[in-house]
Motif scaffolding. Structure first.
Motif, PDB file in Angstrom:
ATOM      1  N   VAL A   1      -4.598  13.666  -0.701  1.00  0.00           N
ATOM      2  CA  VAL A   1      -3.962  12.454  -0.180  1.00  0.00           C
ATOM      3  C   VAL A   1      -4.762  11.282  -0.722  1.00  0.00           C
ATOM      4  O   VAL A   1      -5.990  11.247  -0.616  1.00  0.00           O
ATOM      5  CB  VAL A   1      -3.950  12.437   1.360  1.00  0.00           C
ATOM      6  CG1 VAL A   1      -3.363  11.137   1.871  1.00  0.00           C
ATOM      7  CG2 VAL A   1      -3.167  13.624   1.902  1.00  0.00           C
ATOM      8  N   ALA A   2      -4.077  10.330  -1.351  1.00  0.00           N
ATOM      9  CA  ALA A   2      -4.723   9.149  -1.910  1.00  0.00           C
ATOM     10  C   ALA A   2      -3.840   7.948  -1.601  1.00  0.00           C
ATOM     11  O   ALA A   2      -2.687   8.097  -1.199  1.00  0.00           O
ATOM     12  CB  ALA A   2      -4.900   9.314  -3.420  1.00  0.00           C
ATOM     13  N   SER A   3      -4.381   6.755  -1.799  1.00  0.00           N
ATOM     14  CA  SER A   3      -3.586   5.550  -1.598  1.00  0.00           C
ATOM     15  C   SER A   3      -3.760   4.636  -2.798  1.00  0.00           C
ATOM     16  O   SER A   3      -4.732   4.742  -3.545  1.00  0.00           O
ATOM     17  CB  SER A   3      -3.995   4.846  -0.306  1.00  0.00           C
ATOM     18  OG  SER A   3      -5.344   4.452  -0.374  1.00  0.00           O
ATOM     19  N   ALA A   4      -2.793   3.754  -2.974  1.00  0.00           N
ATOM     20  CA  ALA A   4      -2.835   2.806  -4.082  1.00  0.00           C
ATOM     21  C   ALA A   4      -2.137   1.523  -3.641  1.00  0.00           C
ATOM     22  O   ALA A   4      -1.184   1.565  -2.876  1.00  0.00           O
ATOM     23  CB  ALA A   4      -2.150   3.391  -5.306  1.00  0.00           C
ATOM     24  N   ASP A   5      -2.626   0.396  -4.127  1.00  0.00           N
ATOM     25  CA  ASP A   5      -1.981  -0.888  -3.874  1.00  0.00           C
ATOM     26  C   ASP A   5      -1.028  -1.175  -5.019  1.00  0.00           C
ATOM     27  O   ASP A   5      -1.439  -1.268  -6.176  1.00  0.00           O
ATOM     28  CB  ASP A   5      -3.030  -1.994  -3.749  1.00  0.00           C
ATOM     29  CG  ASP A   5      -3.881  -1.833  -2.498  1.00  0.00           C
ATOM     30  OD1 ASP A   5      -3.291  -1.553  -1.436  1.00  0.00           O
ATOM     31  OD2 ASP A   5      -5.116  -1.973  -2.579  1.00  0.00           O
TER      32      ASP A   5
ATOM     33  N   ARG B   1       0.857  -1.200   0.000  1.00  0.00           N
ATOM     34  CA  ARG B   1       0.000   0.000   0.000  1.00  0.00           C
ATOM     35  C   ARG B   1       0.887   1.242   0.000  1.00  0.00           C
ATOM     36  O   ARG B   1       1.783   1.359   0.832  1.00  0.00           O
ATOM     37  CB  ARG B   1      -0.900   0.001   1.233  1.00  0.00           C
ATOM     38  CG  ARG B   1      -2.004   1.012   1.159  1.00  0.00           C
ATOM     39  CD  ARG B   1      -3.304   0.303   1.578  1.00  0.00           C
ATOM     40  NE  ARG B   1      -4.452   1.140   1.475  1.00  0.00           N
ATOM     41  CZ  ARG B   1      -5.272   1.108   0.422  1.00  0.00           C
ATOM     42  NH1 ARG B   1      -5.040   0.306  -0.577  1.00  0.00           N
ATOM     43  NH2 ARG B   1      -6.329   1.880   0.391  1.00  0.00           N
ATOM     44  N   ALA B   2       0.633   2.149  -0.897  1.00  0.00           N
ATOM     45  CA  ALA B   2       1.407   3.389  -1.007  1.00  0.00           C
ATOM     46  C   ALA B   2       0.495   4.583  -0.782  1.00  0.00           C
ATOM     47  O   ALA B   2      -0.641   4.601  -1.261  1.00  0.00           O
ATOM     48  CB  ALA B   2       2.060   3.494  -2.379  1.00  0.00           C
ATOM     49  N   ALA B   3       0.979   5.562  -0.053  1.00  0.00           N
ATOM     50  CA  ALA B   3       0.243   6.808   0.163  1.00  0.00           C
ATOM     51  C   ALA B   3       0.793   7.856  -0.791  1.00  0.00           C
ATOM     52  O   ALA B   3       2.005   8.009  -0.929  1.00  0.00           O
ATOM     53  CB  ALA B   3       0.393   7.270   1.604  1.00  0.00           C
ATOM     54  N   LEU B   4      -0.080   8.552  -1.457  1.00  0.00           N
ATOM     55  CA  LEU B   4       0.304   9.619  -2.385  1.00  0.00           C
ATOM     56  C   LEU B   4      -0.174  10.944  -1.822  1.00  0.00           C
ATOM     57  O   LEU B   4      -1.342  11.092  -1.464  1.00  0.00           O
ATOM     58  CB  LEU B   4      -0.339   9.392  -3.759  1.00  0.00           C
ATOM     59  CG  LEU B   4       0.001   8.072  -4.434  1.00  0.00           C
ATOM     60  CD1 LEU B   4      -0.912   7.844  -5.619  1.00  0.00           C
ATOM     61  CD2 LEU B   4       1.455   8.077  -4.872  1.00  0.00           C
ATOM     62  N   ARG B   5       0.737  11.891  -1.751  1.00  0.00           N
ATOM     63  CA  ARG B   5       0.394  13.249  -1.319  1.00  0.00           C
ATOM     64  C   ARG B   5       0.722  14.175  -2.479  1.00  0.00           C
ATOM     65  O   ARG B   5       1.868  14.243  -2.910  1.00  0.00           O
ATOM     66  CB  ARG B   5       1.192  13.633  -0.075  1.00  0.00           C
ATOM     67  CG  ARG B   5       0.791  12.863   1.139  1.00  0.00           C
ATOM     68  CD  ARG B   5       1.658  13.204   2.350  1.00  0.00           C
ATOM     69  NE  ARG B   5       1.404  12.285   3.428  1.00  0.00           N
ATOM     70  CZ  ARG B   5       2.027  11.127   3.593  1.00  0.00           C
ATOM     71  NH1 ARG B   5       2.948  10.752   2.737  1.00  0.00           N
ATOM     72  NH2 ARG B   5       1.730  10.348   4.600  1.00  0.00           N
TER      73      ARG B   5
END
Length: 86
Positions: free
Chosen positions: A34-38, A20-24
């Motif tokens: 702020v979003a997240s992606a697998d 899981r990665a957090a994108l800012r």
């Protein structure tokens, strides 16, 4: 965490470990996002993000062609620039 700059079309590439990665995402004139992606191991993914506009209030500016000088008793801060400085 890594960082990336966008291309002219808004696209970007970023390496991230699997999981899981957090994108800012930040850009002047827009609300931070702020979003997240697998991120699958050994693969690439596409993440589409849309930023909401958040106008930045700026100080007033009066532009008058052909004048160079100081205005007194102006209703706001005034700075006069010559054509060379514009």
């Amino acid at each position: 965490g890594g960082a990336a700059r966008t291309r002219a079309d808004g696209g970007f590439a970023l390496r991230a470990p699997a999981g899981r990665a957090a994108l800012r995402v930040r850009r002047l004139g827009f609300r931070p996002l702020v979003a997240s992606a697998d991120v699958p191991a050994g693969d690439t993914i596409r993440v589409d993000l849309v930023l909401a506009r958040a106008p930045v209030p700026l100080a007033r500016m009066v532009v008058t062609p052909g004048q160079y000088g100081v205005l007194r008793d102006a209703p706001a801060a005034v700075q006069t620039l010559s054509l060379i400085h514009i």
